[in-house]
Write a protein that holds these residues in place. Structure first.
Motif, PDB file in Angstrom:
ATOM      1  N   UNK A 213     -16.970  33.454  82.097  1.00  0.00           N
ATOM      2  CA  UNK A 213     -17.605  32.096  81.414  1.00  0.00           C
ATOM      3  C   UNK A 213     -16.581  31.163  81.189  1.00  0.00           C
ATOM      4  N   UNK A 214     -15.513  31.295  80.974  1.00  0.00           N
ATOM      5  CA  UNK A 214     -14.496  30.453  80.645  1.00  0.00           C
ATOM      6  C   UNK A 214     -14.188  29.420  81.637  1.00  0.00           C
ATOM      7  N   UNK A 215     -14.314  29.896  82.969  1.00  0.00           N
ATOM      8  CA  UNK A 215     -14.307  29.028  84.067  1.00  0.00           C
ATOM      9  C   UNK A 215     -15.157  27.772  84.188  1.00  0.00           C
ATOM     10  N   UNK A 216     -16.573  27.809  83.481  1.00  0.00           N
ATOM     11  CA  UNK A 216     -17.208  26.931  83.446  1.00  0.00           C
ATOM     12  C   UNK A 216     -17.480  26.531  81.972  1.00  0.00           C
ATOM     13  N   UNK A 217     -16.486  26.918  81.006  1.00  0.00           N
ATOM     14  CA  UNK A 217     -16.342  26.467  79.489  1.00  0.00           C
ATOM     15  C   UNK A 217     -17.799  26.678  79.163  1.00  0.00           C
ATOM     16  N   UNK A 218     -18.401  28.077  79.362  1.00  0.00           N
ATOM     17  CA  UNK A 218     -19.755  28.602  79.088  1.00  0.00           C
ATOM     18  C   UNK A 218     -19.301  29.386  77.704  1.00  0.00           C
ATOM     19  N   UNK A 219     -20.016  29.145  76.495  1.00  0.00           N
ATOM     20  CA  UNK A 219     -19.787  30.177  75.307  1.00  0.00           C
ATOM     21  C   UNK A 219     -20.804  31.251  75.367  1.00  0.00           C
ATOM     22  N   UNK A 220     -20.209  32.310  75.184  1.00  0.00           N
ATOM     23  CA  UNK A 220     -20.966  33.747  75.081  1.00  0.00           C
ATOM     24  C   UNK A 220     -21.084  33.733  73.474  1.00  0.00           C
ATOM     25  N   UNK A 221     -22.166  33.954  73.003  1.00  0.00           N
ATOM     26  CA  UNK A 221     -22.292  34.341  71.609  1.00  0.00           C
ATOM     27  C   UNK A 221     -23.835  35.102  71.103  1.00  0.00           C
ATOM     28  N   UNK A 222     -23.685  35.550  70.108  1.00  0.00           N
ATOM     29  CA  UNK A 222     -24.763  36.028  69.541  1.00  0.00           C
ATOM     30  C   UNK A 222     -25.796  34.816  68.653  1.00  0.00           C
ATOM     31  N   UNK A 223     -26.999  35.023  68.520  1.00  0.00           N
ATOM     32  CA  UNK A 223     -27.592  34.171  67.627  1.00  0.00           C
ATOM     33  C   UNK A 223     -27.340  34.091  65.945  1.00  0.00           C
ATOM     34  N   UNK A 224     -26.702  35.352  65.667  1.00  0.00           N
ATOM     35  CA  UNK A 224     -26.543  35.651  64.509  1.00  0.00           C
ATOM     36  C   UNK A 224     -25.299  36.481  64.234  1.00  0.00           C
ATOM     37  N   UNK A 225     -24.649  36.823  63.200  1.00  0.00           N
ATOM     38  CA  UNK A 225     -23.768  37.977  62.937  1.00  0.00           C
ATOM     39  C   UNK A 225     -24.316  39.288  62.500  1.00  0.00           C
ATOM     40  N   UNK A 226     -24.245  40.171  63.399  1.00  0.00           N
ATOM     41  CA  UNK A 226     -24.933  41.651  63.410  1.00  0.00           C
ATOM     42  C   UNK A 226     -23.873  42.409  62.517  1.00  0.00           C
ATOM     43  N   UNK A 227     -24.071  42.764  61.239  1.00  0.00           N
ATOM     44  CA  UNK A 227     -23.431  43.433  60.323  1.00  0.00           C
ATOM     45  C   UNK A 227     -23.370  44.962  60.546  1.00  0.00           C
TER      46      UNK A 227
END
Length: 353
Positions: A213-227
């Motif tokens: 993902x970093x090669x295209x500067x794409x951010x991988x993320x959750x929609x919220x913090x799952x505690x």
């Protein structure tokens, strides 16, 4: 075939009535001229003539029609129609017409289905040939160059062998994916059902794909913090592969400096839905129905430059359906796409064969 006379008496009744009126009138007239006229005699005669005429006409006409209709049944039976083979012959023309029409409609649908399958087969074979041909020719080219003398140069030898190895790896990847799909389709790939944390699984996939993902500067993320963990039931390894394929697909078609977001939501009391959303190029509506076909690519040229077997989404679909779950897609061209699938919550364990 047995005979099943459909009793439609209208024609025979009318014909018998005409004969009876004529015969009774004639006999009554002759009796009046030469004998003493009797209503009782005329009534009995009329009844006898009517009954005899009706029986003869009905039988003869039905036998005539039966002979004609039987030929139609025999001709149609040559086409191996189970419908006609299992049903008795009827002389009712409305029933015959309905059955022949149904037969013709079924055959038309069958032919259209066969044409569609043949078209799919040709396209599939063409795609397989293309996917295998590219890495094969690449490996062959590098090895031929080495055999022609480049092997003596250590730098070139190492570089070409590494490239040939990549081509072989891609071939193995394609064959393994095809093997997995085939096993999933015929039910030979056994699922190891267990409870696992889907949040942790998605985070593991993020870690594995972080460099890609970093090669295209794409951010991988959750929609919220799952505690807290979100426990689900399924084959953890196969579900991880499905999630990875979806995220890889979002990276492949994602925009530079874009994002891929994963959300885990309660769908029902017993189900959760996992959504993988990106803000990439999106998919045109005409391509959506075919997205899960083997080797189908929206971008016929650009997608191959990104690598992969072209089987990723097809594998995802088969894995999800093997779990008795559903997969969905929602995409707007130029805006982005969302792939989602359901899973059983851990508190409701369902046996899967």
């Amino acid at each position: 075939m047995t005979i099943n006379f459909k009793k439609t008496y209208r024609f025979a009744v009318k014909s018998a009535l005409y004969i009876t009126l004529f015969s009774t009138g004639l006999v009554s007239f002759l009796t009046y001229l030469f004998f003493t006229f009797s209503y009782r005699f005329s009534s009995i005669f009329a009844l006898a003539i009517a009954t005899f005429s009706f029986v003869v006409i009905q039988y003869r006409v039905e036998r005539f029609i039966y002979k004609k209709v039987k030929k139609i049944y025999d001709d149609v039976s040559l086409l191996e129609s189970s419908t006609f083979r299992n049903q008795p012959i009827t002389t009712d023309m409305a029933t015959l017409t309905r059955e022949v029409k149904k037969f013709a409609t079924d055959k038309k649908l069958e032919i259209e289905t066969l044409k569609g399958r043949e078209e799919y087969r040709r396209e599939f074979l063409g795609n397989v040939s293309h996917e295998l041909k590219t890495p094969l020719f690449m490996v062959q080219g590098y090895l031929s160059t080495l055999l022609d003398g480049a092997m003596n140069d250590k730098t070139i030898r190492k570089k070409y062998l590494e490239r040939a190895e990549k081509g072989v790896e891609r071939l193995i990847y394609i064959v393994q994916d095809l093997d997995m799909i085939s096993k999933l389709e015929i039910g030979e790939l056994n699922l190891e059902i267990a409870e696992f944390d889907i949040v942790k699984l998605v985070q593991n996939v993020f870690d594995l794909l972080e460099m890609k993902a970093s090669k295209k500067d794409i951010l991988l993320m959750f929609d919220m913090k799952y505690n807290k963990p979100v426990l689900v039931v399924g084959d953890q390894e196969k579900i991880q592969q499905a999630v990875m394929n979806l995220i890889v697909n979002s990276i492949k078609y994602g925009k530079e400096k874009g994002s891929t977001e994963v959300s885990i939501e309660d769908l029902t009391e017993h189900k959760v839905i996992i959504r993988v959303t990106d803000n990439g190029e999106g998919i045109e509506k005409k391509n959506i129905p075919r997205l899960f076909e083997r080797f189908y690519r929206v971008d016929k040229s650009g997608a191959r430059t990104e690598g992969g077997s072209g089987l990723g989404l097809s594998i995802v679909k088969h894995i999800v359906e093997a779990h008795d779950e559903k997969i969905y897609i929602d995409s707007t061209f130029g805006v982005g796409s969302e792939f989602s699938f359901t899973l059983e919550k851990a508190k409701v364990i369902k046996k899967l064969n």
